[in-house]
Design an enzyme around this catalytic site. Sequence first.
Site, short mmCIF file in Angstrom:
data_model
loop_
_atom_site.label_atom_id
_atom_site.label_comp_id
_atom_site.label_asym_id
_atom_site.label_seq_id
_atom_site.Cartn_x
_atom_site.Cartn_y
_atom_site.Cartn_z
N LYS A 51 44.54 37.37 36.35
CA LYS A 51 44.23 36.45 37.46
C LYS A 51 42.80 35.94 37.35
O LYS A 51 42.54 34.74 37.45
CB LYS A 51 44.42 37.18 38.79
CG LYS A 51 43.83 36.45 39.97
CD LYS A 51 44.05 37.18 41.27
CE LYS A 51 42.95 38.12 41.67
NZ LYS A 51 41.69 37.50 42.10
N ASN A 52 41.86 36.86 37.14
CA ASN A 52 40.46 36.48 37.18
C ASN A 52 40.00 35.66 35.98
O ASN A 52 38.87 35.18 35.94
CB ASN A 52 39.56 37.71 37.34
CG ASN A 52 39.65 38.28 38.75
OD1 ASN A 52 40.29 37.68 39.62
ND2 ASN A 52 39.02 39.42 38.98
N ARG A 76 38.64 33.07 47.90
CA ARG A 76 37.21 32.81 47.73
C ARG A 76 36.89 32.13 46.40
O ARG A 76 35.93 31.38 46.29
CB ARG A 76 36.42 34.12 47.79
CG ARG A 76 36.51 34.83 49.11
CD ARG A 76 35.64 36.05 49.04
NE ARG A 76 34.36 35.70 48.44
CZ ARG A 76 33.34 35.20 49.10
NH1 ARG A 76 33.42 35.02 50.39
NH2 ARG A 76 32.24 34.89 48.48
N CYS A 93 34.71 38.30 54.06
CA CYS A 93 36.07 38.75 53.75
C CYS A 93 36.10 40.26 53.95
O CYS A 93 35.08 40.87 54.24
CB CYS A 93 36.48 38.35 52.34
SG CYS A 93 35.65 39.29 51.08
N ARG A 143 29.80 38.68 50.83
CA ARG A 143 30.02 37.90 49.60
C ARG A 143 29.44 36.48 49.66
O ARG A 143 30.17 35.49 49.64
CB ARG A 143 31.51 37.84 49.27
CG ARG A 143 32.06 39.21 48.95
CD ARG A 143 33.50 39.17 48.60
NE ARG A 143 33.74 38.81 47.23
CZ ARG A 143 34.95 38.80 46.67
NH1 ARG A 143 36.00 39.14 47.37
NH2 ARG A 143 35.11 38.48 45.41
N ASP A 174 36.96 46.64 41.02
CA ASP A 174 38.37 46.30 41.26
C ASP A 174 39.32 47.46 40.94
O ASP A 174 40.52 47.34 41.18
CB ASP A 174 38.77 45.06 40.46
CG ASP A 174 38.24 43.77 41.09
OD1 ASP A 174 37.71 43.83 42.21
OD2 ASP A 174 38.37 42.71 40.46
N VAL A 207 28.89 47.65 44.14
CA VAL A 207 29.01 46.19 43.97
C VAL A 207 29.25 45.49 45.31
O VAL A 207 28.60 44.48 45.61
CB VAL A 207 30.13 45.85 42.96
CG1 VAL A 207 30.26 44.34 42.79
CG2 VAL A 207 29.87 46.51 41.62
N ARG A 265 48.68 38.34 45.95
CA ARG A 265 47.58 37.50 45.45
C ARG A 265 47.26 37.85 44.00
O ARG A 265 46.81 36.99 43.25
CB ARG A 265 46.31 37.74 46.29
CG ARG A 265 46.31 37.05 47.63
CD ARG A 265 44.93 37.15 48.25
NE ARG A 265 43.93 36.91 47.24
CZ ARG A 265 42.79 37.58 47.12
NH1 ARG A 265 42.47 38.52 47.97
NH2 ARG A 265 41.94 37.30 46.16
C1 UD1 Z 1 34.69 38.55 40.88
C2 UD1 Z 1 36.16 38.90 40.83
C3 UD1 Z 1 36.45 40.07 41.75
C4 UD1 Z 1 35.55 41.26 41.41
C5 UD1 Z 1 34.09 40.82 41.36
C6 UD1 Z 1 33.16 41.92 40.87
C7 UD1 Z 1 37.21 36.76 40.38
C8 UD1 Z 1 38.06 35.65 40.88
N1 UD1 Z 1 36.92 37.73 41.25
O1 UD1 Z 1 34.39 38.15 42.21
O2 UD1 Z 1 37.82 40.43 41.58
O3 UD1 Z 1 35.68 42.24 42.42
O4 UD1 Z 1 33.93 39.68 40.48
O5 UD1 Z 1 33.57 42.35 39.63
O6 UD1 Z 1 36.87 36.80 39.23
N2 UD1 Z 1 26.66 37.96 45.27
C9 UD1 Z 1 25.57 37.44 45.94
N3 UD1 Z 1 25.30 36.11 45.80
C10 UD1 Z 1 26.07 35.27 45.06
C11 UD1 Z 1 27.19 35.81 44.39
C12 UD1 Z 1 27.46 37.15 44.51
O7 UD1 Z 1 24.84 38.16 46.61
O8 UD1 Z 1 25.77 34.07 45.01
C13 UD1 Z 1 26.98 39.40 45.40
C14 UD1 Z 1 28.32 39.61 46.10
O9 UD1 Z 1 28.16 39.63 47.49
C15 UD1 Z 1 28.74 40.96 45.56
C16 UD1 Z 1 28.20 40.95 44.13
O10 UD1 Z 1 27.19 39.94 44.11
O11 UD1 Z 1 28.14 41.99 46.28
C17 UD1 Z 1 29.23 40.67 43.05
O12 UD1 Z 1 29.87 39.44 43.32
P1 UD1 Z 1 30.45 38.51 42.18
O13 UD1 Z 1 30.21 39.10 40.85
O14 UD1 Z 1 29.97 37.12 42.42
O15 UD1 Z 1 32.00 38.57 42.48
P2 UD1 Z 1 33.03 37.38 42.54
O16 UD1 Z 1 32.76 36.40 41.44
O17 UD1 Z 1 33.15 36.87 43.93
#
Ligand code: UD1
Length: 417
Positions: free
Chosen positions: A22-23, A92, A116, A121, A304, A326, A396
Amino acid sequence: MEKIVIKGGVPLTGTVLVSGAKNSALPLLFATLLAAGESEIGNVPQLRDINTTVKLLGEFGALVTREGDICRVDARQIAGIEAPYDLVKTMRASVLALGPLLARCGRARVSLPGGCAIGARPIDLHLKGLEAMGATINLDHGYVDARADRLRGARIYLDLPTVGGTENLLMAAALAEGETVLENAAREPEIVQLAAALNSMGAKIEGAGTAVIQIQGVDELQPLKCRVIPDRIEAGTFMIAAAITGGNVLVRDAIREDMEALIGKLSETGTEIREEEGGLRVIAPETLKAVDIRTSVFPGFPTDMQAQFMALMTRATGTSRISETVFENRFMHVCELQRMGADIHIDGHSAIIRGCEQLTGAPVMATDLRASASLVLAGLAAENTSEISRIYHLDRGYERIEEKLAALGARIWREQE
Ligand code: UD1
């Protein structure tokens, strides 16, 4: 609404095939927006998040057709640049439209995803990176409104190695003018696949899979043709299903290099993992040993897989500590596991799990995607019947999970509530 019913206690045996990730499929689908032509992606899983993405691509004017696991996206014409709240709130990852739309059309309007179940996030790092590349960003009425005549390459240090942020900036930088360097970039296998896919479209990206990625912007990209990599989280979930039920399962298409942290920890529990032709064989031990885990970014233990590993630890001998670093609020499954007899208490960002003799079936509620998977795993190991409601979370990210588990001997089915 539908629910999943499980009569637990059957050791799983046989072979299960892992679906496309999916990711990985999500960013690849958004990447098709970068090329004015028809892209073709294979091994796309049938999931709710994929349906949402297809709807979004339709909002932008792309024509999407699906045939089995093949998804064709004709993005010759981009007619819309807005990702509406109704779609973004259900997924998201919709925010991944921002980079490609901005790079291709010079404008993108994407609803802010909001909070969420697993935490706030934010997407501040995505926006900071795009601003560094010359985009003007305004937040109005709950939307991110981003504009740029042509994005310019920039040196961007990510405060956190965000997966989505790295993907958005990779896609934006591929069509920017000049060189972009992403420092402290995410290193997940899905990033490596996205960079390889973009390179096959004509992008010039080096360093994906390391913390520093260099992107030389190009003027245009060709349509994408690729196949989605196997889902390491789905594979890991089946591996735990084998371990928690005392089973012996061949997880086909599981890629060892993408799962070293999980494999290491499963081995510490006493579970045997053997590489075999086409996949990984998982053989449960007589008794599981309790082990500690701490989630972190790749190649660390994936957040995850945290909820699923916790389900496993409820059945281990001894006490384990699971620390989540995380996401801030990713223990929603704890209360539900407690309803099935698990002995868990939360201490800040850690959960302490004392293994118990037996879990007992109970009606429980799914709260997010991976939490749902942990409840399914607990249900497979529990005595009597468990009923899991709100399984739209599960749909999902897991393709026909009940059918795949039933084929391994589990007594599991879907029912209308
Ligand atoms: C992706 C994965 C999700 C997985 C996560 C961490 C997809 C579609 N989803 O989510 O399944 O759980 O990686 O491996 O690929 N953060 C900030 N600012 C930002 C962006 C992120 O503070 O601009 C923080 C988030 O709140 C979180 C951490 O960074 O605490 C990791 O988030 P991120 O790596 O961005 O996860 P996603 O890309 O949303």
